[in-house]
Design an enzyme around this catalytic site. Structure first.
Site, PDB file in Angstrom:
ATOM      1  CE  LYS A 125      -4.417   1.091  -0.015  1.00 10.30           C
ATOM      2  NZ  LYS A 125      -5.415   0.216  -0.009  1.00 10.30           N
ATOM      3  CG  ASP A 165      -7.248   3.271  -0.904  1.00 13.31           C
ATOM      4  OD1 ASP A 165      -7.635   2.122  -0.793  1.00 13.31           O
ATOM      5  OD2 ASP A 165      -7.595   4.254   0.090  1.00 13.31           O
ATOM      6  CB  THR A 209     -14.533  -1.818  -4.950  1.00  9.23           C
ATOM      7  OG1 THR A 209     -13.339  -1.819  -5.381  1.00  9.23           O
ATOM      8  CG2 THR A 209     -14.286  -2.030  -3.231  1.00  9.23           C
ATOM      9  CG  ASN A 240     -15.101   3.976  -7.496  1.00 11.05           C
ATOM     10  OD1 ASN A 240     -14.618   2.734  -7.140  1.00 11.05           O
ATOM     11  ND2 ASN A 240     -15.355   3.893  -8.846  1.00 11.05           N
TER      12      ASN A 240
HETATM   13  O1  2IT Z   1      -8.079  -1.334  -0.736  1.00 13.62           O
HETATM   14  C1  2IT Z   1      -7.992  -1.809  -1.892  1.00 13.62           C
HETATM   15  O2  2IT Z   1      -8.021  -3.240  -1.988  1.00 13.62           O
HETATM   16  C2  2IT Z   1      -7.728  -0.950  -2.890  1.00 13.62           C
HETATM   17  N1  2IT Z   1      -7.675   0.290  -2.840  1.00 13.62           N
HETATM   18  C3  2IT Z   1      -7.548  -1.456  -4.126  1.00 13.62           C
HETATM   19  C4  2IT Z   1      -6.232  -2.027  -4.532  1.00 13.62           C
HETATM   20  C5  2IT Z   1      -5.826  -2.423  -5.997  1.00 13.62           C
HETATM   21  O3  2IT Z   1      -4.741  -2.935  -6.007  1.00 13.62           O
HETATM   22  O4  2IT Z   1      -6.469  -2.506  -7.045  1.00 13.62           O
END
Ligand code: 2IT
Length: 450
Positions: A125, A165, A209, A240
């Site tokens: 991250k 993110d 997501t 989003n």
């Molecule tokens: O928290 C998460 O899983 C994301 N922000 C997406 C991470 C990604 O590599 O698509």
């Protein structure tokens, strides 16, 4: 003292100034006891000690010049947490409150989440304490270019693949990718995900997501003999993820009734479930005002409550927090239980519930679902984007969705099965940790002391 307790104590002593990181470590390690305290191979190989220590932490200066010609300095981060099962993968967050604790909590969670997807991706991250609010496109571009001028050293197809993110969407990924390509002189599309469709992005990634969270929820309700149909859902956030959740919930016949922003929450009793209303969420986001109350400019019948969050304040069968970490603290947990309508909290944003609130909700009959399982559709789709980049072929929306759905339904089943196998049936949060842990731990055990 037990193995878990010893590692927890040492981790707290060593990272005393990182509350968010310690919060997730405590939550996760406590639920791993049935595995790691029943077989000493984990302790002998120091699996937990290694899992709480990121493989690498990069922190760097990000200098840039604003539209007034003034020099600005931000702090950039990339935490490469665990590469046992694949190259590091995880988003970049641009938000003024970003610090090492927040990036480490997100990276730690990401390791388990990515494992749950069943795809070959490790945990990482990153981000910066940059505030995108009110910045011009040119300022965002200069910031992204400067950020990438340092970050490019640490990423690559088989090394680390960042994505978006909070505060990092299509615009930012475009600027980041452009600079990465220019510096490296290579078209390494799989080194970043969440790209635009014209240069290697995947259909369905912006929706993944939110849609994935609803597929997970649908699978959960089916397993209990119920369904989402007719259920009122209190959603928080209006970005989003909240948008994707509202859109997919509506397809399943559920009724989203709230959204929220930093300014307060909106309660639309009639439902945020028409094409118009859901499309307006995108306009609200694009306006860059970051205000939930903007909803009332188009839908004045809805109610806006300033400075509050909807937990325990509205009639909802399900809460689906989609805003950010620690939205549900003990006060909100008590309010949810006291209000009495809700039976389920399906976490979507990363770690929206404090450990104290989680315990209270579970002890008072609320069924919890863990964000690291529920929101894994985003990173799963990112991994599918890497697959498409590797084979130099774009997939159709249908092909992407045909992969995403079984991944999300499988994640729910794995959480359920792990909870049953390790003696905590119905505790899907523990199940998510146990199932996510197992694959990473097995890989680490087989790869020796690295
Ligand atoms: O928290 C998460 O899983 C994301 N922000 C997406 C991470 C990604 O590599 O698509």
């Amino acid at each position: 003292m037990s193995y878990v307790d010893r590692v927890l104590e040492a981790t707290k002593a060593k990272n005393a100034n990182e509350p968010e990181f310690l919060q997730t470590v405590e939550e996760v390690l406590n639920s791993l006891r049935p595995i790691v305290e029943n077989d000493d191979k984990y302790e002998k190989a120091a699996i937990l000690e290694r899992m709480v220590e990121p493989e690498k932490v990069h922190m760097f200066r990000v200098p840039w010049v604003d539209d007034n010609g003034k020099v600005q300095i931000n702090r950039g981060y990339r935490v490469q947490f665990n590469s046992a099962i694949g190259p590091y993968k995880g988003g970049l967050r641009f938000q003024p409150n970003v610090n090492l604790s927040i990036i480490k909590f997100l990276g730690f969670e990401q390791t388990f989440k990515n494992s749950l997807t069943g795809l070959p991706i490790g945990g990482g991250k990153g981000g910066a304490d940059f505030d995108p609010k009110g910045k011009s496109d040119a300022e965002v571009m200069r910031f992204c270019q400067s950020f990438m001028t340092e970050l490019y050293r640490y990423i690559g197809i088989d090394v680390d693949c960042p994505a978006g993110d909070m505060g990092v969407g299509g615009r930012e990924i475009g600027f980041l990718y452009g600079q990465f390509k220019r510096i490296t002189g290579r078209y390494e599309a799989g080194a970043l995900s969440g790209k635009g469709l014209s240069y290697g992005g995947s259909l369905g990634r912006p929706e993944a997501t939110g849609y994935g969270a609803v597929y997970y929820a649908d699978e959960y309700f089916k397993s209990t003999g119920g369904s989402l149909k007719g259920k009122k859902v209190s959603v928080t956030g209006f970005g989003n993820v909240a948008w994707g959740v509202c859109k997919k919930l509506t397809e399943y016949g559920a009724i989203p009734v709230t959204i929220s922003g930093p300014d307060g929450y909106v309660y639309d009793e009639e439902g945020i479930n028409t094409e118009d209303k859901i499309a307006f969420l995108l306009e609200m986001r694009a306006s860059n005002r970051n205000e939930a109350k903007m909803y009332l400019e188009k839908y004045p019948n809805a109610k806006f409550v300033a400075g509050e969050r909807p937990f325990g304040k509205v009639k909802a069968d399900i809460y689906m927090p989609c805003a950010m970490q620690n939205e549900i603290r003990i006060e909100e947990a008590k309010a949810i239980v006291a209000e009495g309508t809700a039976k389920d909290v399906i976490e979507v944003s990363n770690m929206p519930t404090t450990n104290e609130a989680m315990k209270y909700l579970q002890e008072n009959g609320i069924i919890m679902q863990a964000s690291k399982a529920v929101n894994a559709g985003g990173v799963a789709c990112s991994s599918l984007e890497m697959t498409q980049n590797a084979e130099h072929l774009p997939w159709t929306t249908e092909e992407v969705d045909a992969r995403l759905q079984p991944i999300m339904r499988g994640i729910f089943q794995n959480c359920k099965n792990a909870a049953e196998k390790y003696g905590c049936p119905g505790n899907y949060v523990a199940g998510a940790n146990l199932a996510g842990f197992q694959k990473v731990a097995d890989a680490m055990l087989e790869q020796g002391l690295v």
